[in-house]
Write a protein that holds these residues in place. Structure first.
Motif, short mmCIF file in Angstrom:
data_model
loop_
_atom_site.label_atom_id
_atom_site.label_comp_id
_atom_site.label_asym_id
_atom_site.label_seq_id
_atom_site.Cartn_x
_atom_site.Cartn_y
_atom_site.Cartn_z
N UNK A 141 -9.29 -10.32 2.40
CA UNK A 141 -10.46 -9.26 2.42
C UNK A 141 -9.94 -7.89 2.93
N UNK A 142 -9.68 -6.95 2.07
CA UNK A 142 -9.01 -5.80 2.10
C UNK A 142 -9.85 -4.69 1.56
N UNK A 143 -9.68 -3.62 2.33
CA UNK A 143 -10.29 -2.22 1.86
C UNK A 143 -9.55 -1.42 0.86
N UNK A 144 -10.22 -0.88 -0.28
CA UNK A 144 -9.39 -0.07 -1.02
C UNK A 144 -10.14 0.65 -1.82
N UNK A 145 -9.70 1.63 -2.98
CA UNK A 145 -10.48 2.15 -3.87
C UNK A 145 -10.72 1.40 -4.95
N UNK A 146 -11.76 1.54 -5.85
CA UNK A 146 -12.23 0.77 -6.88
C UNK A 146 -12.14 1.82 -8.13
#
Length: 823
Positions: free
Chosen positions: A263-268
């Motif tokens: 589960x990781x944060x990022x741009x979509x």
């Protein structure tokens, strides 16, 4: 319709020096001189594109504006120019069609949205008078989101140039210094004067970049976040087919998770078909990989207030990780068969690594039904490497790459048939198949210039002409066993100096048949073994079919053996049988020039042998997908496996240690090392476009190297649906993005292979046609080449081509493209 010179790449594309980061495909370029006596403004390019391009130096980028020509204008100018025009003048004209600026804060690059909704980009003319500015006025079809993305990229590039470090380290405050609020408003441009068009040579329409506009009518609105509605523009009343919905599909509710694997944060970002670029959807999402059932896994991307997408994890998603851009690109398929492409971008390498291991392990477990933790760390690293955009080996000079580019961009004119005149009406014939059978497979001659095409219970024989065409020679109308039983061969192999054809009959896996090609009939029936079937077979060595070598190799699901037709009784040589107790599910077989053996399986693993009867020297781990076809370079350096929607290229050469310079066929790899893999797949963006065009998923035919005695392998050929696809091996090895060319036909490609001894000609079998295609007929994958330029191809009247549909049942083809009616 517009034609653009040069080839732009997609956002977050490959790492080559001329890649494009982002592009505005349509607009006008002005030079505005509010204080100059030279005149207020000048329209430089009536139709143009603007893009940001990486240079050969680290942290240096260019703002590039290129002239765009209307269809036919370039050809008209070329005719006026004449064939003998001065080369230097042409180069100068080409340079004038492109304005290039180093992206530096001295430009004071800025963006403004005017009252009518027009977006204007402006920057200082550093070589002009005080107050002079260049202005790029965006077309009304360009979305606000794409303009915002362009502006952000410009700031990031200026940051990198100023501080000589990656923009991923920049904060919002760092980028605000490049907004130049103290500049006066951008002056209004007006086309007071426009210079006359410059004569120049221009690349063909096939060189149009994937994300440029290729239509003069209003384009579909780009999807993204909030954007300003475009002004309505009157267009001519013409019949328009129903437009495709380019918006992202609605996300489903995620299933309950048994275990969260990442589960990781990022741009979509979402791939926008109209603009041909990845458009930012959300700057902070959580991408979660979960186990949801027995060997079932799920990828969900969400924000606190919205579910963006949710898809099951399988090989269908075509995962591609790009460490250089901290990105992950993948496909989403909906129930109606539509395909979409998404991009996740992470903040740093550790975040990408954690997500990649979570997703890759989920994909591996789904395909192998085995826990990731149970395999060795070296095998885990092998699997992870296969999904990265890696540079495998061997540096090649820039001169070589430039020569390749020149060859690819050659004029689309193949050799004409020597047997027919050039009158277009005489060349066009009506063709309609006269039987219910279709072409199924090809056997290309090594010793003699012949190709053999299996069509039901018939075999067509085609001669390779000196002008690189196929000429129908004869038809073997009935393939029968020695007892007179008609059958359709399922597998064929040329043998004994191309004088014999070894055949296998469907439903009889323990027997093979020998056809004498001089007589055109089956003369021998070979019982291989009572209990061991033949899954497939291959020559004793790479070029054995050119010799009198009588023996060849075969595999069953769990055995590798030699077949010798000279022995009495069953033909399997018991002393040269390697049988495994467990069911390895072997599926494919190939040999090198020295007779080294590669065997692949439906489990996805590959074994390398130096000879029969012993254990494999090297065992290459499985990625999980069944291997449908296998080829090996003549020297044993490269192993090429075909899976349903990707190819796997494996470097079998060892580096370092006591076996340095040895092949995996000769010596086992050290315990802490494995061969270097490269997963060759169509880019997710191209997969989405292929699927949109054909309504079918990617399904490759067995891929093959070009081959010949003393010939270096330089290319790989395969096909999916109506497309043939050729990978350039040198570009693959140097990590080029999308290093392949394509050609689309009106029908699905059934089989394909290189002509022996060259990589310049490919023999292609369609359901009812066989032809030889010149390498120059293959084009870079663009909107037009993927859609199929059948109308323009027919208009050009060039050789070696298949025309577009004239009526649903009848195709308009040249004579040399057609299988003679007796066949």
């Amino acid at each position: 319709m517009f034609v653009l010179r040069g080839a732009a790449k997609l956002l977050f594309g490959s790492g080559n020096n001329q890649e494009t980061l982002v592009e505005l495909p349509q607009g006008q370029l002005y030079l505005v001189r509010p204080l100059s006596p030279k005149g207020y403004s000048e329209l430089l390019f009536k139709d143009a594109s603007a893009r940001i391009r990486r240079t050969a130096q680290d942290y240096q980028y260019q703002l590039v504006v290129q002239r765009v020509y209307e269809e036919g204008e370039a050809e008209l100018l070329a005719e006026e120019e004449g064939e003998d025009a001065d080369i230097d003048a042409d180069i100068l004209a080409a340079e004038r069609d492109e304005k290039t600026f180093l992206l530096d804060e001295a430009l004071h690059f800025r963006v403004e949205q005017r009252e009518g909704g027009d977006h204007v980009l402006a920057w200082r003319d550093l070589s002009g008078d005080v107050g002079d500015v260049y202005e790029f006025v965006c077309d009304t079809t360009i979305s606000s989101a794409l303009v915002d993305q362009f502006e952000l990229a410009a700031k990031q590039c200026q940051y990198e140039r100023k501080y000589r470090k990656p923009n991923t380290l920049a904060t919002e405050e760092d980028l605000q210094q490049f907004e130049f609020f103290d500049e006066p408003p951008i002056p209004q441009a007006s086309p007071i004067h426009s210079p006359a068009p410059l004569t120049r040579s221009i690349d063909s329409i096939d060189a149009m970049p994937l994300h440029s506009s290729n239509t003069s009518v209003k384009r579909e609105k780009a999807i993204a976040g909030p954007s300003t509605p475009a002004k309505s523009t009157p267009v001519k009343s013409t019949p328009v087919k129903k437009e495709r919905n380019y918006s992202p599909p609605k996300a489903t509710v995620p299933p309950d998770a048994r275990e969260v694997m990442a589960a990781e944060k990022g741009e979509l970002h979402f791939y926008d078909f109209p603009s041909g670029a990845f458009v930012l959807q959300a700057d902070s999402v959580t991408a979660t990989v979960s186990e949801i059932g027995n060997w079932k896994y799920w990828l969900q991307v969400s924000t606190p207030d919205r579910e963006w997408l949710g898809i099951p994890i399988s090989s269908e998603i075509n995962p591609v990780f790009n460490p250089e851009y901290l990105s992950f690109i993948f496909n989403q398929f909906t129930d109606d068969g539509s395909a979409f492409s998404w991009l996740l971008r992470f903040k740093d390498q550790p975040t990408l690594d954690r997500f990649q291991e979570g997703l890759t392990s989920a994909l591996w477990e789904q395909q192998n039904e085995m826990k990731w933790a149970k395999i060795k760390e070296t095998e885990q690293n092998y699997v992870l490497d296969a999904f990265n955009d890696l540079v495998l080996e061997d540096q090649h000079s820039e001169e070589e790459e430039e020569e390749e580019e020149e060859f690819e961009d050659a004029e689309d004119g193949g050799p004409q048939s020597e047997h027919y005149d050039t009158d277009e009406e005489d060349d066009d014939v009506e063709y309609k198949p006269k039987d219910i059978d279709t072409n199924k497979s090809i056997a290309v001659g090594y010793k003699h210039d012949r190709s053999f095409v299996v069509r039901g219970s018939k075999i067509g024989v085609f001669k390779h002409t000196p002008s690189n065409h196929l000429e129908f020679s004869t038809n073997i109308s009935k393939v029968e066993t020695p007892k007179g039983e008609l059958f359709s061969p399922t597998k064929v192999m040329l043998h004994n100096e191309d004088r014999n054809l070894v055949l296998q009959k469907d439903g009889d896996p323990n027997k093979l048949y020998r056809m004498d090609l001089e007589y055109g009939k089956v003369v021998d029936e070979w019982k291989v073994h009572d209990d061991i079937p033949v899954v497939t077979f291959a020559p004793e060595n790479k070029f054995a079919q050119m010799t009198h070598e009588p023996t060849f190799l075969g595999i069953s699901r769990n055995a590798l053996y030699r077949i010798d037709p000279r022995v009495s009784g069953t033909k399997l040589v018991d002393s040269q049988l390697k049988q495994y107790a467990s069911k390895n599910d072997f599926s494919a077989l190939a040999t090198t020039e020295k007779g080294y053996i590669a065997v692949a399986s439906n489990k996805g693993d590959i074994r390398l042998f130096d000879r029969l009867g012993i254990n494999a020297k090297t065992h290459i781990p499985a990625l999980g997908e069944p291997i449908l076809g296998l080829d090996v370079s003549a020297d044993g350096r490269w192993v090429l496996a075909t899976c349903r929607n990707y190819l796997l290229l494996v470097d079998a050469l060892q580096r370092g240690g006591k076996n340095d310079g040895k092949l995996g066929f000769e010596k086992s790899f050290a315990a802490d090392s494995k061969p270097q893999p490269r997963r060759l797949a169509l880019t997710p963006e191209h997969v989405a476009q292929f699927t949109h065009e054909t309504g079918k998923p990617v399904n490759f035919t067995p891929a093959k190297f070009n081959t010949g005695t003393g010939t270096e392998e330089t290319s790989i050929i395969t096909a999916t649906g109506p497309y043939i696809i050729e990978w350039n091996l040198k570009k693959v090895l140097t990590g080029r993005k999308a290093p392949y060319l394509i050609k689309r036909y009106t029908d699905d490609v059934k089989a394909d292979d290189f002509k022996f001894g060259t990589d310049k000609n490919v023999i292609v079998a369609l359901p009812h046609e066989v032809n030889m295609v010149d390498h120059t007929r293959l084009k870079k994958p663009t909107r037009e080449s993927i859609a199929g330029d059948f109308l323009n191809a027919a208009r050009r009247g060039s050789g070696n081509r298949v025309g577009g549909p004239r009526t649903p049942a009848v195709q308009r083809l040249r004579r040399e493209d057609i299988v003679d009616s007796p066949y």
